[in-house]
Structures are given as C-alpha cells and as structure tokens.
Design a protein around this motif. Structure first.
Motif, short mmCIF file in Angstrom:
data_model
loop_
_atom_site.label_atom_id
_atom_site.label_comp_id
_atom_site.label_asym_id
_atom_site.label_seq_id
_atom_site.Cartn_x
_atom_site.Cartn_y
_atom_site.Cartn_z
N LEU A 20 -77.84 41.49 -35.42
CA LEU A 20 -78.82 41.17 -34.40
C LEU A 20 -80.18 40.94 -35.05
O LEU A 20 -80.50 41.52 -36.09
N HIS A 21 -80.96 40.11 -34.42
CA HIS A 21 -82.29 39.77 -34.92
C HIS A 21 -83.28 40.88 -34.53
O HIS A 21 -83.09 41.57 -33.52
N TRP A 22 -84.35 41.01 -35.30
CA TRP A 22 -85.36 42.03 -35.02
C TRP A 22 -86.07 41.81 -33.69
O TRP A 22 -86.74 42.72 -33.17
N ILE A 23 -85.92 40.65 -33.09
CA ILE A 23 -86.61 40.34 -31.83
C ILE A 23 -86.19 41.28 -30.70
O ILE A 23 -86.92 41.44 -29.73
N ILE A 24 -85.04 41.94 -30.85
CA ILE A 24 -84.61 42.86 -29.80
C ILE A 24 -85.54 44.07 -29.68
O ILE A 24 -85.51 44.78 -28.68
N PHE A 25 -86.39 44.28 -30.69
CA PHE A 25 -87.35 45.37 -30.64
C PHE A 25 -88.68 44.95 -30.01
O PHE A 25 -89.56 45.79 -29.81
N ALA A 26 -88.87 43.67 -29.68
CA ALA A 26 -90.16 43.17 -29.19
C ALA A 26 -90.53 43.78 -27.83
O ALA A 26 -91.67 44.23 -27.64
N THR A 27 -89.62 43.79 -26.89
CA THR A 27 -89.93 44.33 -25.56
C THR A 27 -90.23 45.83 -25.60
O THR A 27 -91.25 46.25 -25.04
N THR A 59 -92.40 56.87 -21.78
CA THR A 59 -91.01 57.30 -21.60
C THR A 59 -90.06 56.10 -21.61
O THR A 59 -89.06 56.10 -22.33
N VAL A 60 -90.40 55.08 -20.82
CA VAL A 60 -89.55 53.89 -20.76
C VAL A 60 -89.50 53.20 -22.12
O VAL A 60 -88.44 52.75 -22.57
N GLY A 61 -90.63 53.12 -22.80
CA GLY A 61 -90.69 52.47 -24.12
C GLY A 61 -89.85 53.18 -25.17
O GLY A 61 -89.15 52.53 -25.94
N VAL A 62 -89.91 54.49 -25.19
CA VAL A 62 -89.12 55.25 -26.18
C VAL A 62 -87.62 55.10 -25.89
O VAL A 62 -86.83 54.88 -26.82
N ILE A 63 -87.25 55.18 -24.63
CA ILE A 63 -85.83 55.02 -24.27
C ILE A 63 -85.35 53.62 -24.65
O ILE A 63 -84.27 53.45 -25.23
N ALA A 64 -86.15 52.60 -24.32
CA ALA A 64 -85.77 51.21 -24.66
C ALA A 64 -85.71 51.01 -26.17
O ALA A 64 -84.83 50.29 -26.67
N LEU A 65 -86.61 51.63 -26.91
CA LEU A 65 -86.60 51.50 -28.37
C LEU A 65 -85.35 52.15 -28.97
O LEU A 65 -84.71 51.58 -29.87
N VAL A 66 -84.98 53.31 -28.48
CA VAL A 66 -83.77 53.99 -28.97
C VAL A 66 -82.53 53.15 -28.65
O VAL A 66 -81.65 52.97 -29.50
N ARG A 71 -78.24 49.57 -30.51
CA ARG A 71 -77.58 48.26 -30.40
C ARG A 71 -77.65 47.51 -31.73
O ARG A 71 -76.67 46.92 -32.18
N TRP A 72 -78.80 47.54 -32.38
CA TRP A 72 -78.99 46.85 -33.67
C TRP A 72 -78.12 47.47 -34.76
O TRP A 72 -77.48 46.77 -35.54
N ALA A 73 -78.09 48.80 -34.80
CA ALA A 73 -77.37 49.50 -35.88
C ALA A 73 -75.86 49.46 -35.72
O ALA A 73 -75.13 49.58 -36.70
N THR A 74 -75.37 49.28 -34.50
CA THR A 74 -73.93 49.35 -34.28
C THR A 74 -73.28 47.99 -34.04
O THR A 74 -72.09 47.94 -33.68
N THR A 75 -74.01 46.92 -34.23
CA THR A 75 -73.44 45.58 -34.06
C THR A 75 -73.14 44.98 -35.42
O THR A 75 -74.00 44.95 -36.30
N GLU A 76 -71.91 44.54 -35.58
CA GLU A 76 -71.48 43.88 -36.83
C GLU A 76 -70.91 42.51 -36.46
O GLU A 76 -70.09 42.41 -35.55
N ILE A 77 -71.33 41.49 -37.18
CA ILE A 77 -70.83 40.14 -36.95
C ILE A 77 -70.47 39.56 -38.30
O ILE A 77 -71.27 39.61 -39.24
N ALA A 78 -69.27 39.01 -38.39
CA ALA A 78 -68.84 38.44 -39.66
C ALA A 78 -67.92 37.25 -39.44
O ALA A 78 -67.20 37.17 -38.44
N VAL A 79 -67.98 36.36 -40.41
CA VAL A 79 -67.02 35.27 -40.49
C VAL A 79 -66.17 35.58 -41.71
O VAL A 79 -66.70 35.80 -42.81
#
Length: 160
Positions: A20-27, A59-66, A71-79
């Motif tokens: 996943l791209h780092w953009i998922i941390f933007a919000t 509170t919402v920001g910390v929960i969303a960040l976690v 999501r970022w750490a547990t997603t693996e994509i490979a060809v």
C-alpha cells in the motif's frame, strides 16, 4: 515469514512485490493536525470548545492512524511467475490468488493525485472470479507491467 513466501509453489518465484502507498496515512495525519491546532488553542485560551475538539479529533485521529498502520503492515501484494497474490488482514485474513491463465485483464485507475504520487487502484478481471479491486496500491503501473511480462524476466523488485 511473509504469507507470499509461504504459499509459493514448486518452480514459482516472486517477480514483483509492492504494498500500500503511504497516502493511506494522509487522512489520519490531517485529523491529528486539527487536534494539534486545537491543543495549541486550548493552551492559549483554555477554551472548552478547543478541549472538546482536541479530545474528539485526537481520539478519532489516533484510532484512524492505528487502523491505517495495521492495514499497511498486513497487506502483501506480489506478482509471481504463475499468479497475482494479494493478502490483507491481521486477525481475519483475506487473500486473492489469481492464476495468469484466469486473468482476462488488469485495469489501473489513478486520479490526478494518484498520478503525481504514484498510487492507484488495480482491478483484476478474471474468468470465474469477477472483478477484484486492489485499492491504494503503490506503483500500480509497475505491477501491471510485471503481470504482463514486461518485468517477468527481471529479479525480485521490492517497492514499499
């Protein structure tokens, strides 16, 4: 050991990996920035509204960040040399493994922001599996190239 390394078949090699791209941390970071501004206002004026905004957005920001980090750490994509593999999830695992002989097409969807920062959605159209979207993928064009053989002869390329 990564999921993808455990499910490789005989004579199967990883050609390309991404995540996943780092953009998922933007919000989550934007929400935490609002909380930080409220905290600064709370320190300056001792406002009850600023205290509420700080608590709520913090509170919402910390929960969303976690959630984004998990999501970022547990997603693996490979060809691999035989298929495309997507694994996501920490406790509940969701995997998509589509053999190349079952893939009808691979679509890349990128917004303007996605083109600038090199992320997007990859939709795999497969026989019998329908549409399988993979959202917020880093370097989606490279994934498409790897899947259709442009990178298939090159060694493992990790993009994360």
């Amino acid at each position: 050991m990564k999921y993808i390394d455990r499910v490789l078949g005989p004579n199967e090699e990883i050609v390309y990996e991404t995540g996943l791209h780092w953009i998922i941390f933007a919000t989550p970071m934007a929400v935490l920035a609002i909380a930080a501004f409220a905290a600064a206002d709370l320190g300056a004026r001792k406002s009850t509204v600023a205290g509420f905004v700080f608590f709520a957005f913090g509170t919402v920001g910390v929960i969303a960040l976690v959630k984004a980090f998990i999501r970022w750490a547990t997603t693996e994509i490979a060809v691999t040399t035989h298929r495309i593999v997507l694994k996501r999830g920490l406790i509940a695992r969701d995997t998509i493994e589509i053999n190349f002989n079952r893939i009808e097409g691979l679509d890349v969807k990128q917004t303007v922001l996605g083109r600038i920062f090199d992320f997007g959605t990859v939709v795999v159209r497969g026989t019998g599996v329908g549409l399988q979207p993979m959202r917020d993928i880093s370097a989606p064009i490279e994934l498409r190239k790897a899947a259709f053989g442009d990178l298939a002869t090159s060694p493992r390329v990790a993009q994360r």
